[in-house]
Design a protein around this motif. Structure first.
Motif, PDB file in Angstrom:
ATOM      1  N   ASP A 432       0.832  -1.211   0.038  1.00 29.08           N
ATOM      2  CA  ASP A 432      -0.053  -0.030  -0.045  1.00 29.08           C
ATOM      3  C   ASP A 432       0.736   1.135  -0.173  1.00 29.08           C
ATOM      4  O   ASP A 432       0.314   2.295  -0.600  1.00 29.08           O
ATOM      5  CB  ASP A 432      -0.967   0.127   1.346  1.00 29.08           C
ATOM      6  N   ALA A 433       2.064   1.283   0.633  1.00 27.05           N
ATOM      7  CA  ALA A 433       2.775   2.507   0.842  1.00 27.05           C
ATOM      8  C   ALA A 433       3.440   2.642  -0.610  1.00 27.05           C
ATOM      9  O   ALA A 433       3.459   3.810  -1.027  1.00 27.05           O
ATOM     10  CB  ALA A 433       4.019   2.185   1.759  1.00 27.05           C
ATOM     11  N   LEU A 434       3.828   1.605  -1.229  1.00 17.99           N
ATOM     12  CA  LEU A 434       4.456   1.733  -2.492  1.00 17.99           C
ATOM     13  C   LEU A 434       3.316   2.220  -3.387  1.00 17.99           C
ATOM     14  O   LEU A 434       3.706   2.927  -4.495  1.00 17.99           O
ATOM     15  CB  LEU A 434       5.100   0.438  -3.111  1.00 17.99           C
ATOM     16  N   GLU A 435       2.020   1.838  -3.410  1.00 18.95           N
ATOM     17  CA  GLU A 435       1.020   2.452  -4.124  1.00 18.95           C
ATOM     18  C   GLU A 435       0.585   3.733  -3.901  1.00 18.95           C
ATOM     19  O   GLU A 435      -0.513   4.233  -4.597  1.00 18.95           O
ATOM     20  CB  GLU A 435      -0.007   1.271  -4.286  1.00 18.95           C
ATOM     21  N   GLY A 436       1.082   4.061  -2.836  1.00 21.04           N
ATOM     22  CA  GLY A 436       0.437   5.599  -2.218  1.00 21.04           C
ATOM     23  C   GLY A 436      -0.947   5.344  -1.630  1.00 21.04           C
ATOM     24  O   GLY A 436      -1.575   6.360  -1.789  1.00 21.04           O
ATOM     25  N   ASP A 437      -1.310   4.473  -1.373  1.00 16.66           N
ATOM     26  CA  ASP A 437      -2.764   4.039  -0.704  1.00 16.66           C
ATOM     27  C   ASP A 437      -2.665   4.069   0.924  1.00 16.66           C
ATOM     28  O   ASP A 437      -1.899   3.651   1.530  1.00 16.66           O
ATOM     29  CB  ASP A 437      -3.314   2.805  -1.074  1.00 16.66           C
ATOM     30  N   ARG A 438      -3.234   5.442   1.530  1.00 15.05           N
ATOM     31  CA  ARG A 438      -2.993   5.658   2.922  1.00 15.05           C
ATOM     32  C   ARG A 438      -4.127   5.129   3.521  1.00 15.05           C
ATOM     33  O   ARG A 438      -4.365   5.218   5.023  1.00 15.05           O
ATOM     34  CB  ARG A 438      -2.898   6.910   3.189  1.00 15.05           C
ATOM     35  N   THR A 439      -4.930   4.425   3.153  1.00 16.54           N
ATOM     36  CA  THR A 439      -6.286   3.880   3.892  1.00 16.54           C
ATOM     37  C   THR A 439      -5.850   2.986   5.153  1.00 16.54           C
ATOM     38  O   THR A 439      -6.674   3.348   6.138  1.00 16.54           O
ATOM     39  CB  THR A 439      -7.081   2.813   2.652  1.00 16.54           C
ATOM     40  N   PHE A 440      -5.174   2.235   4.979  1.00 15.76           N
ATOM     41  CA  PHE A 440      -4.609   1.511   6.446  1.00 15.76           C
ATOM     42  C   PHE A 440      -3.611   1.814   7.000  1.00 15.76           C
ATOM     43  O   PHE A 440      -2.989   1.043   7.539  1.00 15.76           O
ATOM     44  CB  PHE A 440      -4.714   0.008   6.003  1.00 15.76           C
ATOM     45  N   PHE A 441      -3.050   3.237   6.931  1.00 18.81           N
ATOM     46  CA  PHE A 441      -2.154   3.788   7.822  1.00 18.81           C
ATOM     47  C   PHE A 441      -3.047   5.003   8.495  1.00 18.81           C
ATOM     48  O   PHE A 441      -4.076   5.367   8.223  1.00 18.81           O
ATOM     49  CB  PHE A 441      -1.302   4.576   7.088  1.00 18.81           C
ATOM     50  N   THR A 442      -2.409   5.211   9.734  1.00 19.86           N
ATOM     51  CA  THR A 442      -3.253   6.271  10.773  1.00 19.86           C
ATOM     52  C   THR A 442      -2.700   7.731  10.237  1.00 19.86           C
ATOM     53  O   THR A 442      -1.744   7.793   9.997  1.00 19.86           O
ATOM     54  CB  THR A 442      -2.824   5.829  12.057  1.00 19.86           C
ATOM     55  N   ASN A 443      -3.912   8.372  10.201  1.00 22.95           N
ATOM     56  CA  ASN A 443      -3.427   9.969  10.086  1.00 22.95           C
ATOM     57  C   ASN A 443      -3.428  10.767  11.317  1.00 22.95           C
ATOM     58  O   ASN A 443      -3.612  10.376  12.259  1.00 22.95           O
ATOM     59  CB  ASN A 443      -4.467  10.588   9.020  1.00 22.95           C
ATOM     60  N   TRP A 444      -2.985  11.872  11.077  1.00 19.09           N
ATOM     61  CA  TRP A 444      -2.463  12.508  12.207  1.00 19.09           C
ATOM     62  C   TRP A 444      -3.668  13.086  13.220  1.00 19.09           C
ATOM     63  O   TRP A 444      -3.679  12.929  14.602  1.00 19.09           O
ATOM     64  CB  TRP A 444      -2.099  14.014  11.895  1.00 19.09           C
ATOM     65  N   GLU A 445      -4.944  13.095  12.862  1.00 15.53           N
ATOM     66  CA  GLU A 445      -6.378  13.273  13.391  1.00 15.53           C
ATOM     67  C   GLU A 445      -6.564  11.888  14.282  1.00 15.53           C
ATOM     68  O   GLU A 445      -6.868  12.274  15.557  1.00 15.53           O
ATOM     69  CB  GLU A 445      -7.301  13.863  12.475  1.00 15.53           C
ATOM     70  N   GLU A 446      -6.418  10.996  13.680  1.00 16.77           N
ATOM     71  CA  GLU A 446      -6.417   9.678  14.519  1.00 16.77           C
ATOM     72  C   GLU A 446      -5.475   9.739  15.732  1.00 16.77           C
ATOM     73  O   GLU A 446      -6.098   9.460  16.627  1.00 16.77           O
ATOM     74  CB  GLU A 446      -6.637   8.718  13.468  1.00 16.77           C
ATOM     75  N   VAL A 447      -4.345   9.945  15.406  1.00 19.49           N
ATOM     76  CA  VAL A 447      -3.255   9.725  16.472  1.00 19.49           C
ATOM     77  C   VAL A 447      -3.738  10.722  17.387  1.00 19.49           C
ATOM     78  O   VAL A 447      -3.614  10.557  18.711  1.00 19.49           O
ATOM     79  CB  VAL A 447      -1.951  10.051  15.879  1.00 19.49           C
ATOM     80  N   SER A 448      -3.904  12.127  17.180  1.00 24.80           N
ATOM     81  CA  SER A 448      -4.100  13.095  18.202  1.00 24.80           C
ATOM     82  C   SER A 448      -5.369  12.959  19.028  1.00 24.80           C
ATOM     83  O   SER A 448      -5.298  13.307  20.118  1.00 24.80           O
ATOM     84  CB  SER A 448      -4.161  14.436  17.468  1.00 24.80           C
ATOM     85  N   LEU A 449      -6.385  12.697  18.448  1.00 21.29           N
ATOM     86  CA  LEU A 449      -7.771  12.236  19.159  1.00 21.29           C
ATOM     87  C   LEU A 449      -7.317  11.095  20.111  1.00 21.29           C
ATOM     88  O   LEU A 449      -8.191  11.210  21.203  1.00 21.29           O
ATOM     89  CB  LEU A 449      -8.711  12.192  18.152  1.00 21.29           C
ATOM     90  N   ALA A 450      -6.685  10.152  19.595  1.00 27.52           N
ATOM     91  CA  ALA A 450      -6.808   8.838  20.517  1.00 27.52           C
ATOM     92  C   ALA A 450      -5.723   9.393  21.706  1.00 27.52           C
ATOM     93  O   ALA A 450      -5.813   8.709  22.822  1.00 27.52           O
ATOM     94  CB  ALA A 450      -5.767   7.846  19.699  1.00 27.52           C
TER      95      ALA A 450
END
Length: 514
Positions: A432-450
């Motif tokens: 997914d990282a090589l394909e540029g697909d961030r679906t199953f990676f956590t973004n900053w908003e998820e990290v900060s709210l967690a």
């Protein structure tokens, strides 16, 4: 899922920590399996970066040993192996010294020239968390981010120790890599059955129509391990189960189960819906923590008939440590879909068996009616089995053959990995990282709210010391206080679920107290 680039586009990958345990056990095997499965382009290169000096041939032998020991794909063709291994090289530098990145830039450029690569670069940080920001800044200072193609930064957890440290790290990284180029790994999101939750919900009207507080009485998420702290005491004793498991893995599972249907199946729309779950997650003030959360620490006991020591006797654990090795909690998502439905979470080390499962328990049929006159009818359950078994189980009630009016639970069971060698999480995530697909990676908003949810819990426990630390025997399912969280609502833990041994999958109680 939408893809931003062709998965066969050539690339150069730089692995910081390229001779470390993660590279050996996960990254090398994943890359080799992707290569053998045809998911890597013909042209690529991998440069391992570490502090200890290694010759190129020694590094390639290290690579061979790792794949032989840990990959699910065997090396069975020496010519093919040689063409794969020749793309790996090693460079010894001090990653904290910005001056050494000129040498790194030359090494990467050499590989790109040798293999005719267009300048796409994937930087993988398999190093200590304290180095994340330093490496990101040095990559920019050394000119490695001034490339002709795309660039991406893959980061392992943990991302910070609390909200403030995570925010500072985010700002540091964003000076070199904007958010859309940052790929935060949560390996749970690479697991087959976690990714299947989305399909299960949104490809089946049967479940989506029932996926709300009118039909579901509670949700249980369990991530149990039989191993102890092993050789991770220096990290684990300062993190604990709350930071190590709940802040990332458990909350990610909760988001996948509870999110609303996204407007599109693309990373941005899916992340938007996951973030809404965390915004609706009821935050606990410090004085509320003892009512909704339980923490424990394992004592001695037996695992697989072998005696194991208590946490305090494990190597490198400080004397008198009050670090938790177990966390259970009762969480609420205060939105229209989930109002009043408790989400029970549980994770711990040295438990009776290894099991990661999500259990959806549906509301009981009316009491005192029909086949539930004695109020002992088993509940309908949907069990999403993530690890080590992968699959789905749906429990219903049916008439026992040959016996009039006797109702027994029956199980419809699907095994995802029976006789099938399913992909490892890191294979999916690297692809997914090589394909540029961030679906199953956590973004900053998820990290900060967690972190905003976790921080008050952590602060309350730090102030209380050992006062709220419940002991539990190794080889058990955790402290009795975790059972009490459910008992007071009329429920019991269902997971780990074993239909062949469960006489009544039990769980009575229709009313929910909060």
């Amino acid at each position: 899922m939408s893809k931003q680039i062709n998965s066969k586009e050539p690339f150069a990958m730089v692995i910081f920590g390229g001779a470390g345990d993660l590279a050996q056990r996960k990254l090398f095997p994943a890359l080799y399996t992707l290569h053998r499965s045809g998911f890597l382009p013909d042209n690529f290169s991998v440069l391992g970066v570490g502090r200890s000096p290694r010759e190129t041939e020694d590094y390639r032998q290290f690579l061979r040993n790792a794949i032989t020991q840990f990959a699910r794909t065997e090396v069975d063709n020496e010519e093919e192996w040689s063409s794969f291994a020749e793309r790996f090289d090693y460079l010894s530098i001090d990653v904290t010294d910005a001056g050494t990145y000129d040498e790194l830039e030359r090494a990467v450029a050499e590989q790109e020239k040798q293999f005719s690569l267009p300048g796409n670069r994937l930087f993988y940080l398999a190093v200590a968390p304290k180095l994340f920001g330093v490496v990101a800044e040095n990559l920019k200072a050394g000119g490695l981010t001034e490339n002709n193609g795309w660039k991406r930064l893959v980061i392992e957890k943990p991302f910070g120790r609390d909200y403030l440290s995570a925010e500072a790290l985010q700002e540091q990284i964003n000076r070199s890599f904007p958010e859309e180029e940052v790929y935060r790994i949560d390996h749970y999101l690479g697991k087959e059955m976690v990714q299947n939750i989305e399909v299960l919900r949104f490809a089946n009207s049967l479940f989506e129509n029932l996926w709300n507080n009118r039909y579901i009485s509670n949700v249980q998420i369990t991530a149990a391990e039989i191993v102890g702290v092993e050789n991770r005491a220096s990290y684990y004793d300062s993190a604990g189960a709350l930071r190590d498991m709940v802040q990332n893995h458990i909350l990610q599972l909760l988001m996948m189960v509870a999110m609303e249907p996204p407007s599109h199946l693309n990373p941005e729309a899916i992340h938007d819906e996951k973030v809404k779950v965390l915004r609706s997650l009821r935050r606990y003030e410090e004085h509320d923590v003892s009512q909704y959360m339980v923490r424990g620490q394992y004592t001695g006991g037996f695992i697989d008939d072998k005696e194991v020591p208590p946490y305090l006797n494990e190597e490198n654990v400080p004397e008198g440590s009050t670090n938790e090795t177990f966390v259970a909690g009762k969480l609420y998502i205060d939105n229209f879909r989930w109002s009043g439905v408790p989400f029970y979470i549980r994770t711990g080390k040295r438990m009776a068996e290894k099991s990661t499962e999500v259990v959806i328990q549906f509301r009981d049929v009316p009491k005192h009616l029909y086949f539930n006159k004695d109020n002992n009818l088993g509940s309908n359950l949907l069990v999403i089995k993530i690890n080590p078994e992968e699959g789905l189980a749906l429990q219903m009630n049916a008439k026992k053959p040959g016996v009039a009016n006797q109702v027994v639970p029956i199980m419809m069971d699907f095994c995802n990995n029976c006789g099938v060698d399913t992909p490892e999480a890191y294979e999916s995530l690297i692809r997914d990282a090589l394909e540029g697909d961030r679906t199953f990676f956590t973004n900053w908003e998820e990290v900060s709210l967690a972190w905003r949810f976790i921080d008050p819990i952590r602060q309350a426990w730090d102030q209380e010391g050992e006062e709220t630390l419940a002991p539990y025997e190794s080889g058990s399912y955790g402290p009795k206080e975790a059972d009490a969280l459910l008992d007071q609502d009329g429920f019991q833990w269902v997971s780990p679920y074993h239909p062949e041994t469960e006489k009544k999958p039990v769980v009575r109680g229709q009313e929910i107290s909060d």
